[in-house]
Design a protein around this motif. Structure first.
Motif, PDB file in Angstrom:
ATOM      1  N   SER A  43       4.673  -4.838   1.391  1.00 39.57           N
ATOM      2  CA  SER A  43       3.291  -5.011   1.848  1.00 39.57           C
ATOM      3  C   SER A  43       2.327  -5.067   0.667  1.00 39.57           C
ATOM      4  O   SER A  43       1.350  -5.829   0.672  1.00 39.57           O
ATOM      5  CB  SER A  43       2.900  -3.854   2.777  1.00 39.57           C
ATOM      6  OG  SER A  43       3.745  -3.819   3.909  1.00 39.57           O
ATOM      7  N   LEU A  44       2.594  -4.281  -0.350  1.00 42.33           N
ATOM      8  CA  LEU A  44       1.755  -4.303  -1.544  1.00 42.33           C
ATOM      9  C   LEU A  44       1.857  -5.653  -2.251  1.00 42.33           C
ATOM     10  O   LEU A  44       0.846  -6.205  -2.709  1.00 42.33           O
ATOM     11  CB  LEU A  44       2.150  -3.161  -2.471  1.00 42.33           C
ATOM     12  CG  LEU A  44       1.292  -2.946  -3.723  1.00 42.33           C
ATOM     13  CD1 LEU A  44      -0.140  -2.619  -3.329  1.00 42.33           C
ATOM     14  CD2 LEU A  44       1.883  -1.839  -4.587  1.00 42.33           C
ATOM     15  N   ALA A  99      -2.285  -1.028   0.607  1.00 46.86           N
ATOM     16  CA  ALA A  99      -1.877  -2.412   0.812  1.00 46.86           C
ATOM     17  C   ALA A  99      -2.518  -2.996   2.061  1.00 46.86           C
ATOM     18  O   ALA A  99      -2.824  -4.194   2.113  1.00 46.86           O
ATOM     19  CB  ALA A  99      -0.352  -2.485   0.916  1.00 46.86           C
ATOM     20  N   LYS A 100      -2.749  -2.154   3.065  1.00 48.20           N
ATOM     21  CA  LYS A 100      -3.324  -2.661   4.309  1.00 48.20           C
ATOM     22  C   LYS A 100      -4.800  -3.007   4.137  1.00 48.20           C
ATOM     23  O   LYS A 100      -5.273  -4.044   4.622  1.00 48.20           O
ATOM     24  CB  LYS A 100      -3.140  -1.607   5.405  1.00 48.20           C
ATOM     25  CG  LYS A 100      -3.546  -2.073   6.781  1.00 48.20           C
ATOM     26  CD  LYS A 100      -3.214  -1.020   7.825  1.00 48.20           C
ATOM     27  CE  LYS A 100      -3.578  -1.507   9.229  1.00 48.20           C
ATOM     28  NZ  LYS A 100      -3.252  -0.483  10.267  1.00 48.20           N
ATOM     29  N   LYS A 101      -5.540  -2.161   3.435  1.00 46.64           N
ATOM     30  CA  LYS A 101      -6.960  -2.400   3.215  1.00 46.64           C
ATOM     31  C   LYS A 101      -7.235  -3.186   1.933  1.00 46.64           C
ATOM     32  O   LYS A 101      -8.392  -3.564   1.685  1.00 46.64           O
ATOM     33  CB  LYS A 101      -7.701  -1.061   3.142  1.00 46.64           C
ATOM     34  CG  LYS A 101      -7.576  -0.194   4.391  1.00 46.64           C
ATOM     35  CD  LYS A 101      -8.281  -0.851   5.572  1.00 46.64           C
ATOM     36  CE  LYS A 101      -8.228   0.062   6.793  1.00 46.64           C
ATOM     37  NZ  LYS A 101      -8.932  -0.533   7.958  1.00 46.64           N
ATOM     38  N   LYS A 102      -6.185  -3.384   1.090  1.00 49.33           N
ATOM     39  CA  LYS A 102      -6.296  -4.107  -0.179  1.00 49.33           C
ATOM     40  C   LYS A 102      -7.306  -3.443  -1.105  1.00 49.33           C
ATOM     41  O   LYS A 102      -8.138  -4.100  -1.742  1.00 49.33           O
ATOM     42  CB  LYS A 102      -6.683  -5.562   0.048  1.00 49.33           C
ATOM     43  CG  LYS A 102      -5.640  -6.351   0.828  1.00 49.33           C
ATOM     44  CD  LYS A 102      -6.036  -7.818   0.950  1.00 49.33           C
ATOM     45  CE  LYS A 102      -4.969  -8.594   1.723  1.00 49.33           C
ATOM     46  NZ  LYS A 102      -5.297 -10.032   1.849  1.00 49.33           N
ATOM     47  N   THR A 103      -7.226  -2.142  -1.204  1.00 45.44           N
ATOM     48  CA  THR A 103      -8.107  -1.387  -2.088  1.00 45.44           C
ATOM     49  C   THR A 103      -7.402  -1.085  -3.399  1.00 45.44           C
ATOM     50  O   THR A 103      -6.207  -0.792  -3.431  1.00 45.44           O
ATOM     51  CB  THR A 103      -8.532  -0.068  -1.419  1.00 45.44           C
ATOM     52  OG1 THR A 103      -7.378   0.690  -1.075  1.00 45.44           O
ATOM     53  CG2 THR A 103      -9.346  -0.347  -0.150  1.00 45.44           C
ATOM     54  N   LEU A 108      -6.404  -2.894  -5.733  1.00 47.26           N
ATOM     55  CA  LEU A 108      -5.353  -3.805  -6.210  1.00 47.26           C
ATOM     56  C   LEU A 108      -5.708  -4.380  -7.577  1.00 47.26           C
ATOM     57  O   LEU A 108      -4.822  -4.596  -8.411  1.00 47.26           O
ATOM     58  CB  LEU A 108      -5.140  -4.932  -5.190  1.00 47.26           C
ATOM     59  CG  LEU A 108      -4.640  -4.521  -3.807  1.00 47.26           C
ATOM     60  CD1 LEU A 108      -4.420  -5.745  -2.932  1.00 47.26           C
ATOM     61  CD2 LEU A 108      -3.360  -3.711  -3.912  1.00 47.26           C
ATOM     62  N   ASN A 118       0.479   4.767  -2.326  1.00 48.61           N
ATOM     63  CA  ASN A 118       0.084   3.821  -1.283  1.00 48.61           C
ATOM     64  C   ASN A 118      -0.312   4.559   0.008  1.00 48.61           C
ATOM     65  O   ASN A 118      -0.141   5.771   0.126  1.00 48.61           O
ATOM     66  CB  ASN A 118       1.235   2.855  -1.012  1.00 48.61           C
ATOM     67  CG  ASN A 118       0.810   1.649  -0.216  1.00 48.61           C
ATOM     68  OD1 ASN A 118      -0.385   1.339  -0.117  1.00 48.61           O
ATOM     69  ND2 ASN A 118       1.771   0.974   0.384  1.00 48.61           N
ATOM     70  N   GLU A 144      -1.122 -12.608  -1.457  1.00 51.69           N
ATOM     71  CA  GLU A 144      -1.793 -13.174  -0.285  1.00 51.69           C
ATOM     72  C   GLU A 144      -0.799 -13.933   0.587  1.00 51.69           C
ATOM     73  O   GLU A 144      -1.029 -15.076   1.006  1.00 51.69           O
ATOM     74  CB  GLU A 144      -2.951 -14.094  -0.696  1.00 51.69           C
ATOM     75  CG  GLU A 144      -4.061 -13.355  -1.442  1.00 51.69           C
ATOM     76  CD  GLU A 144      -5.205 -14.272  -1.810  1.00 51.69           C
ATOM     77  OE1 GLU A 144      -5.063 -15.500  -1.557  1.00 51.69           O
ATOM     78  OE2 GLU A 144      -6.224 -13.793  -2.334  1.00 51.69           O
ATOM     79  N   ALA A 197      -0.045  -8.260  -0.359  1.00 50.43           N
ATOM     80  CA  ALA A 197      -1.485  -8.160  -0.610  1.00 50.43           C
ATOM     81  C   ALA A 197      -1.851  -8.791  -1.953  1.00 50.43           C
ATOM     82  O   ALA A 197      -2.903  -9.430  -2.090  1.00 50.43           O
ATOM     83  CB  ALA A 197      -1.917  -6.699  -0.566  1.00 50.43           C
ATOM     84  N   LEU A 198      -0.983  -8.645  -2.947  1.00 53.32           N
ATOM     85  CA  LEU A 198      -1.256  -9.247  -4.252  1.00 53.32           C
ATOM     86  C   LEU A 198      -1.072 -10.757  -4.228  1.00 53.32           C
ATOM     87  O   LEU A 198      -1.859 -11.488  -4.834  1.00 53.32           O
ATOM     88  CB  LEU A 198      -0.335  -8.624  -5.307  1.00 53.32           C
ATOM     89  CG  LEU A 198      -0.602  -7.159  -5.671  1.00 53.32           C
ATOM     90  CD1 LEU A 198       0.508  -6.628  -6.578  1.00 53.32           C
ATOM     91  CD2 LEU A 198      -1.962  -7.020  -6.366  1.00 53.32           C
TER      92      LEU A 198
END
Length: 826
Positions: A342-343, A472-476, A478, A435, A349, A346-347
Motif C-alpha cells: 500500500s505504501l 499509506a491510506k492518507k498519503k501523509t 510520503l 505506517n 500512484e 501511494a508512492l
C-alpha cells in the motif's frame, strides 16, 4: 594384290605382267605368347602376334616366285671409272661371298684391280650418302642375303687409302644409327611419351625401354618418404622426444590422453598398469593419475577444470574515471499486512493491492519512480508471509538500503524481526517507516521501544536510525520518506559504469502463454540493450524485448533499473546472476556446464546413502512420504511453497517434493504424479485441457489454490491423516472368581461376581493372580443364569470363559477393558 596392266601375247598364249619387280601381300598373323616382367616380382603372360610378309619376285621367264625373306635394298656407292671392271665382275657373280672380303681371300684379278684403281684414281669416291643407281639390282636367289657394297670388300691393310675408305664406312654406319635413333619415337607410357597403340608384339614386349614404374610403386615410394619425414620430425638431432604441454581436465579418456601426448595407446596403458591402474582405452582416469602419466612420458602437464568456462564472464572492477552516479535500490520489508504494498502504491500512484490474492503480496516486485526533483528510485517489494523468507533474504542482498515498515497499531512481529536480521546480515542501512498513523489505535512510542530490543535506536531516542511516521491510506509524510531515501543515497555515493556489458541479478521469473519465459532482472553494471546475448543462471537467450514496470518497451536499460526481458530459453531461478556475453557459443558452453553441475547436485541430494544408512533406516522404521508436484506462477512462490511444506516433516511423515516448477500444469506433470501417486498443487495456475483429462483418467488429484497459507493447511491435514492414531485403554470393570465349573464340550468356566463396573462380551480381559498378569486376551463367553448375556453390571454373578485359556483358579481377578484409537494432528 595390287592391280597391274596385262598384255596378251597371241603367239605364246600367255599373260605376262607388264611391270617387272616384286609384289607383296600380307598374310594372316601368327599368334604367340610371351611373359612380361614387372617390378616387385610380378609377371604375366600376354598374347602377341608376329607379322610375316609373303614376298613375290619375277624370274627370267616372267613367272612370280615366292621368297621367304624380304630383301632389303641398301644404297650402293657410285664408283668412278677405274672401278667399272670391278663393278662388272660383281654383277657377274651370282652368289655373294659367304664371309666379309679380306685381302687374304681376294683373287689376283681383284687385287690388281684394286691397285690399279688406287694408282689411276683421278677423283675421290662419291659421298657415302649417294646410293647406287636404281638399275643395279641383286640377282634373284632362293635365300638371298644382304648385299654389301663393293667398298666393304676392299680391306687391304697394306694399302693406306683402303684403310681410309674402311674408316669412312664406320662413320657412315654411326651416322646412320644416330639418324635412326633420332627418328624413333619417345618412350611410351606414363613417363612422358605417347601411349602404345595397336597390339603388343614380341619385339615391343622385350623392349626394355617400354618398362616403366607403375603408379602403385610410385605411391608406395612417396608413402615411405613421408613416414621417414615424420619419424625425423618426431625426434630432434640428439634423438630425444619433443616436450609438449599437455592440458589435463578433471577426467580424461585414456585414448584422448595418448592422442594429446602423440604416443601409442598401448604404451599409455602399459604405464598405467605399472602404476597399478588397470584400465582400457575407452575408460576414464582422474586428473591426478593423468598428470603422473604425462610426467612419466617427459611432458609438461597443465591442469584445467570444467569450471574454467566461467572465467572471464564478469567484467571485473571498473576504473574510478568511468563511474557515474546511479539511482538507489530500496527494498521494502516487514511483517505481513503492515502496509508495504500500500505504501508503494501511494508512492507510485497505482493500485497493486487490489490485484493481490487474499490481500497479501506473494511474490517480489520491482518498480521505479521519478521524484519531483527528477531523481529516480528503484523499489523492491517483498512478501511479508513467513513462507517467503528466501525472497526477503534475496531482496536484502541486492539492495542499497532497506525500508522497514512497521504498523503503528501492531508493533514488532516475527517477520519484522526476520527482516531486521536480513538487513543486518547484508550490512545495509535501515529506514523505519511507522505506517498506519491514521488509525486511532496507533502508538509510535510502542514501536520505538520494541525496536530497542532489536538494537535499533531511532533518532528521536538519540540513535542513528532514521524513522518517519507515514500513512499509506492518507498519503501523509510520503515526501519526507522520499527525502530521507535520497539523503541516505547521497551519503552512500552510489556510482556505476554504464558503458560496459550489462551485469545484474534475476529478481523473479515466470512463464507466460504467448510470451514464453519472462524474467524480471535488475541491472547493476553496464547497459542492457535489445539484441544482447544473456546468460541467466542455467538459461541463456537473445534479448528480444525490454519492458519497464508499466509494460512500456525500452531500447536499453542502465544501472539500477528493473526491466523484464523476453527471449530466454527457459525460466531461470530467482536470485541467479545474469551477464551479457559476446557470442552464442560461449553462452551454450557456460549453460551446459551449469546444467551438468545442477543435475549432479540433484542426484547427490536424492541419493539413498550407504548400505549401513539404509539398514539403520529399516531397523528404526523410515518415515512415510507424502509426494507432491508443485506448479506456481512465479519461481519465488514455488520456492516458498516448497520450503513451507518441508517444514511440516515429522519422524513419522514427511513431504517429498518431486518437482517444483513455473507455469501451467501440463501432461508431463500428471504423468510424474501418476507414477509416484503424488498430489499436484497448482498455485495461481491451471491445468491444460489435455492435462485435466489425463488426470481424470489416471485418478490424479489436483489441488488449486491462490493463497499460500491455505496450501500449507491442506497439506498439513493430509499429513495428519497419515499419522498413526493414538491407542487409549478404557477400563470397563473387574470380576472376582469364586468357583470353577467344568462343562463338557466347553471347558472350564469361572463363576464370578462383578465387583466394579461391568463386564462386556467380546471385550478384552486380563487375568490377574497375586497382582500379576498371567493372561491377556479376549473374553469369549459371558452367561447369566444359563443364558448368554451381552453385559453384566456390578453386583451380579455371571460365568466367564476366556479364549484359549483354561488355567483359571478361584481367587483370581478378571479385568475387563477396551482399546480406542484417537486421531492425531500435526
Amino acid at each position: 594384290m595390287s592391280e597391274n596392266k596385262k598384255d596378251t601375247n597371241a603367239d605364246e598364249g600367255k599373260t605376262n605382267l607388264s611391270r617387272p619387280g616384286r609384289l607383296e601381300m600380307k598374310k594372316i598373323v601368327d599368334a604367340g605368347r610371351v611373359r612380361q616382367s614387372f617390378p616387385h616380382g610380378r609377371s604375366r603372360s600376354v598374347a602377341v602376334e608376329v607379322k610375316r610378309k609373303r614376298t613375290y619376285t619375277q624370274d627370267e621367264r616372267g613367272k612370280m616366285q615366292v621368297v621367304e625373306a624380304v630383301v632389303e635394298e641398301k644404297p650402293v656407292e657410285t664408283l668412278p671409272e677405274p672401278f667399272s671392271d670391278l663393278d662388272s665382275s660383281l654383277k657377274a657373280e651370282e652368289k655373294p661371298a659367304p664371309q666379309p672380303s679380306t685381302p687374304g681371300n681376294l683373287t689376283k684379278q681383284e687385287r690388281d684391280a684394286r691397285a690399279r684403281a688406287v694408282r689411276d684414281a683421278v677423283a675421290p669416291p662419291p659421298p657415302p650418302s649417294q646410293p647406287y643407281p636404281e638399275t643395279v639390282e641383286p640377282p634373284p636367289e632362293k635365300k638371298p642375303a644382304k648385299k654389301k657394297p663393293p667398298a666393304a670388300k676392299i680391306q687391304d691393310a697394306e694399302i693406306e687409302p683402303i684403310e681410309d675408305h674402311a674408316s669412312s664406312k664406320e662413320e657412315r654406319r654411326s651416322s646412320k644409327k644416330a639418324k635412326t635413333e633420332a627418328r624413333k619415337p619417345a618412350p611410351r607410357g606414363r613417363s612422358g611419351g605417347r601411349r602404345r597403340s595397336g597390339k603388343l608384339t614380341i619385339t615391343q614386349a622385350l623392349d626394355e625401354r617400354e618398362r616403366v614404374r607403375s603408379l602403385a610403386a610410385v605411391r608406395r615410394a612417396r608413402e615411405r618418404e613421408k613416414t621417414k619425414q615424420k619419424a625425423a620430425d618426431s625426434a630432434n638431432e640428439t634423438g630425444q622426444k619433443k616436450t609438449r604441454e599437455i592440458i589435463i581436465p578433471e577426467t580424461i579418456l585414456v585414448g584422448d590422453l595418448a592422442n594429446r601426448m602423440a604416443a601409442r595407446t598401448s604404451e599409455v596403458v602399459k604405464v598405467l598398469m605399472k602404476m597399478g591402474v588397470m584400465v582400457t582405452v575407452n575408460q576414464m582416469i582422474d586428473g591426478d593419475t593423468a598428470e603422473l602419466v604425462v610426467v612419466e612420458f617427459g611432458h609438461v602437464a597443465r591442469r584445467v577444470s570444467e569450471a574454467d568456462v566461467e572465467v572471464g564472464l564478469s567484467g571485473g572492477q571498473d576504473e574510478a574515471a568511468t563511474l557515474l552516479p546511479r539511482s538507489p535500490v530500496v527494498t521494502v520489508m516487514g511483517h505481513v499486512d503492515h502496509g508495504k504494498t500500500s505504501l508503494l502504491d501511494a508512492l507510485r500512484e497505482t493500485d497493486v493491492v487490489e490485484g493481490e490474492a487474499g490481500g497479501i503480496t506473494q511474490h517480489i516486485g520491482a518498480y521505479q519512480i521519478k521524484t519531483p526533483s527528477g531523481s529516480h528510485i528503484t523499489f523492491l517489494d517483498t512478501p511479508g508471509h513467513e513462507a517467503f523468507s528466501a525472497m526477503r533474504a534475496r531482496g536484502a542482498n541486492i539492495t542499497d538500503l532497506v525500508i522497514l515498515v512497521v504498523a503503528a497499531d501492531d508493533g514488532i512481529k516475527a517477520q519484522t524481526v526476520e527482516a531486521i536480521n536480513h538487513a543486518k546480515a547484508a550490512s545495509v542501512p535501515i529506514i523505519v517507516a511507522i505506517n498506519k498513523m491514521d488509525l486511532p489505535s496507533a502508538d509510535p512510542d510502542r514501536v520505538r521501544n520494541e525496536l530497542l530490543q532489536q538494537d535499533l535506536v531511532v533518532e528521536e531516542m538519540g540513535g542513528e536510525v532514521l524513522s518517519v511516521l507515514v500513512s499509506a491510506k492518507k498519503k501523509t509524510n510520503l515526501d519526507k520518506l522520499v527525502e530521507l531515501i535520497l539523503l541516505q543515497a547521497e551519503l552512500l555515493e552510489l556510482k556505476a559504469n554504464p558503458n560496459r556489458r550489462a551485469e545484474g541479478v534475476v529478481v523473479e521469473a515466470k512463464m507466460e502463454k504467448g510470451r514464453g519465459s519472462v524474467a524480471t532482472v535488475l541491472v547493476q553494471h553496464g547497459s542492457l540493450i535489445v539484441g544482447d546475448i544473456v546468460i541467466a543462471g542455467s538459461q541463456w537467450g537473445r534479448v528480444r524485448a525490454l519492458l519497464d514496470d508499466r509494460g512500456r518497451r525500452l531500447e536499453s536499460a542502465g544501472p539500477s533499473m528493473p526491466v523484464e526481458i523476453l527471449g530466454l530459453t527457459g525460466a531461470p531461478s530467482a536470485g541467479d546472476p545474469f551477464v551479457v556475453v559476446e557470442n552464442e557459443a560461449r553462452a551454450r558452453e557456460v549453460t551446459s556446464y551449469r546444467n551438468r553441475e545442477r543435475r549432479a547436485a540433484t542426484v547427490a541430494t536424492m541419493s539413498r546413502g550407504s548400505v549401513e544408512q539404509m539398514l539403520n533406516a529399516v531397523t528404526a522404521g523410515s518415515a512415510r512420504e507424502f509426494p507432491v508436484v508443485i506448479k506456481a506462477d512465479v519461481h519465488g512462490s514455488a520456492e516458498a511453497i516448497q520450503h513451507s511444506l518441508e517444514k511440516l516433516e515429522t519422524e513419522e511423515v514427511k513431504v517429498r517434493v518431486l518437482h517444483a516448477g513455473v507455469g501451467g500444469i501440463n501432461e508431463s506433470d500428471v504423468t510424474l504424479a501418476q507414477a509416484s501417486d503424488a498430489l499436484i498443487i497448482g498455485f495461481n495456475v491451471r491445468a491444460s485441457p489435455q492435462a485435466r483429462e489425463l488426470a481424470r483418467q489416471a485418478g490424479v488429484e489436483i489441488l488449486y489454490n491462490a493463497i499460500i497459507y491455505h496450501v500449507v493447511d491442506d497439506v498439513k491435514a493430509a499429513l495428519s491423516g497419515m499419522l498413526s492414531p493414538d491407542i487409549e485403554e478404557v477400563l470397563l470393570g473387574m470380576a472376582e472368581i469364586r468357583q470353577i465349573f467344568n462343562i463338557r464340550k466347553i471347558g472350564r468356566i469361572a463363576g464370578c461376581r462383578v465387583a466394579e463396573g461391568l463386564v462386556r462380551r467380546g471385550a478384552r480381559a486380563r487375568l490377574l493372580r497375586d497382582q500379576m498378569v498371567v493372561y491377556d486376551g479376549l473374553l469369549s463367553s459371558l452367561r447369566r443364569e444359563k443364558e448368554e448375556a451381552r453385559e453384566v453390571k456390578e453386583g451380579y454373578e455371571c460365568g466367564i470363559g476366556l479364549e484359549n485359556y483354561n488355567d483359571v483358579q478361584a481367587g483370581d481377578v478378571i479385568e475387563c477393558y477396551e482399546r480406542k484409537e484417537i486421531a492425531r494432528a500435526l
